[in-house]
Each structure stands twice: as C-alpha cells, then as structure tokens.
Design an enzyme around this catalytic site. Structure first.
Site, short mmCIF file in Angstrom:
data_model
loop_
_atom_site.label_atom_id
_atom_site.label_comp_id
_atom_site.label_asym_id
_atom_site.label_seq_id
_atom_site.Cartn_x
_atom_site.Cartn_y
_atom_site.Cartn_z
N HIS A 135 0.83 -1.20 0.00
CA HIS A 135 0.00 0.00 0.00
C HIS A 135 0.87 1.25 0.00
CE1 HIS A 135 -3.26 -2.76 1.17
NE2 HIS A 135 -4.06 -1.84 0.70
N LYS A 139 -0.85 4.92 4.45
CA LYS A 139 -1.74 3.97 5.13
C LYS A 139 -1.29 3.78 6.56
CE LYS A 139 -4.18 -0.38 4.64
NZ LYS A 139 -5.45 0.31 4.95
#
Length: 238
Positions: A135, A139
């Site tokens: 990600h 995040k």
C-alpha cells in the site's frame, strides 16, 4: 440520496465525486475541523453516512450515526476489536450498519476466490501459504484490513494454521503477512501457495481509489432504508 461524508481525505473526495456523478447530494463533509457536524441535529439531515476516518475515531463516529438514526457504511480499518460492541449497539438501537475492509467489487470477488482456493488447498499438506500486501506510505495500519480478511478466510479453511503474524515466518502454525509501504500503490494483495514441485499465486491489484469509492457508494445506495448488520456479500449477493 443525501450523504454525510465522515472523513474528507483522499478517499472521501473520491467518494464525493462518484456520489455526485450518480446524482446524490453531499449534505455534510466532516473532518477534524468540522466535528461539530457529528451532532444529531446535523447528521439527521442525511439518508446515510459513509465513514472513512482513523482507527482512533471510527467507533465514536459510528455511535454518533446510530444516535442520529442514520445508516452508516464504514470502511475504516484497524479498529475491529470494538466491532462486537458496534454490532450489539446496532441491534439494540435498531440501526443499520455495513462494514467492509474493502468495498471494491473486484476485491470482494477476490475474497470468494481466496476462500475457495483455501478449501482446495487444505488437504495438500506439501504447500506453504503466505501473503504479501503493498500500500501507499500514508496507510496507517499494517497489515491492511483486506489482508486480515483474507488471512481469516485462510485460517478457517487450512488446518494447522492457528493465527497470522505481520512478518515472514517459517512457523507452520502461523500465516505470514509481509506488509510493504510504497508510493504510489493504491493496494495489491497476493496469496502464495508454494511447494517443492510448483507454486500457485492469486493477486488483486488496484489501479486507483475509484473502485473502493464506487463500491462504498453502491453500499450506501443499497443500505438506505434497511435495518440490521450487513457486509458487501449482502450488497453483491455473493
């Protein structure tokens, strides 16, 4: 439909664009600077709330929606130790709640593939299963909520696995999840079954936030007027 957006970061803005494109009205955009809009007299103007905030604030935001008699779609991850309390409150107060670790239609189909593959692999003792998720660097939680959902599905089906760890592991009782944070990376999840003879890999790669946002709006459209606790399996009839 009138929507309250609780959380107005990149995801909130992506949801806004899709919702307005479908003819919906955003009646509130709520972030840290407009938290007063979480009060009942403001929230009650909405037909549904879509909540994408932080693990620290999600539970409080959901409570506020219940108090305002507003159905809530929640996509915040990292707070699920309180999920049983939220479900109990939802039923007690006769409200509507829909949680998903990932609203992408593709990911929810991927969940079904993952569950079925785990069933097929369960008797095949020579294979070791592992996971990698990638990600963007903003995040806040690791592993991702999507990775945890995938892991829980595998743990239900593969005997001998008793839990997951957020690292590579040689422990046969643990499912290793390696989390990588790189930019740009909306989200990639890979399940890998490996043996001395061959490997089997399934991967879902998101190209943008649009799939997540579109799924959240679809969930909100579906939830309006309902009471109870739901998931994307209900929305998509999976």
């Amino acid at each position: 439909m009138k929507i309250a957006l609780i959380g107005y970061g990149k995801m909130g803005k992506a949801i806004e664009a899709i919702a307005q494109g479908r003819g919906h009205e955003i009646v509130h955009r709520i972030d840290i600077n407009s938290s007063h809009l979480l009060e009942k007299e403001h929230l009650s103007q909405a037909d549904v709330a879509i909540e994408f905030t932080t693990p620290e604030t999600a539970y409080h935001n959901i409570e506020k929606c219940f108090d305002a008699n507003v159905p809530v779609v929640c996509g915040t991850t990292g707070w699920l130790e309180k999920l049983p309390e939220v479900k109990a409150q939802c039923l007690e107060k006769h409200q509507a709640f829909l949680y998903a670790s990932n609203f992408s239609i593709g990911v929810n189909i991927f969940f079904e593939l993952n569950r079925r593959l785990a069933e097929l692999m369960a008797p095949q003792k020579e294979y070791r299963v592992s996971m990698v998720e990638v990600h963007h660097t903003q995040k806040k939680d690791a592993p991702s909520g999507t990775a945890i959902t995938l892991a829980e599905q595998i743990l239900e089906k593969v005997p001998g696995k008793t839990g997951w760890v957020n690292e590579a592991t040689n422990d046969p009782a643990s499912l290793g999840i390696v989390s990588k944070r790189e930019d740009p990376a909306p989200g990639t999840h890979t399940i890998h079954y490996s043996s001395a003879i061959d490997d089997i890999t399934i991967t879902h790669t998101a190209h943008s936030r649009e799939g997540f946002a579109a799924g959240a709006v679809t969930a909100a459209e579906w939830l309006k007027g309902k009471k109870g606790i739901f998931t994307m399996k209900d929305v998509l009839s999976l």
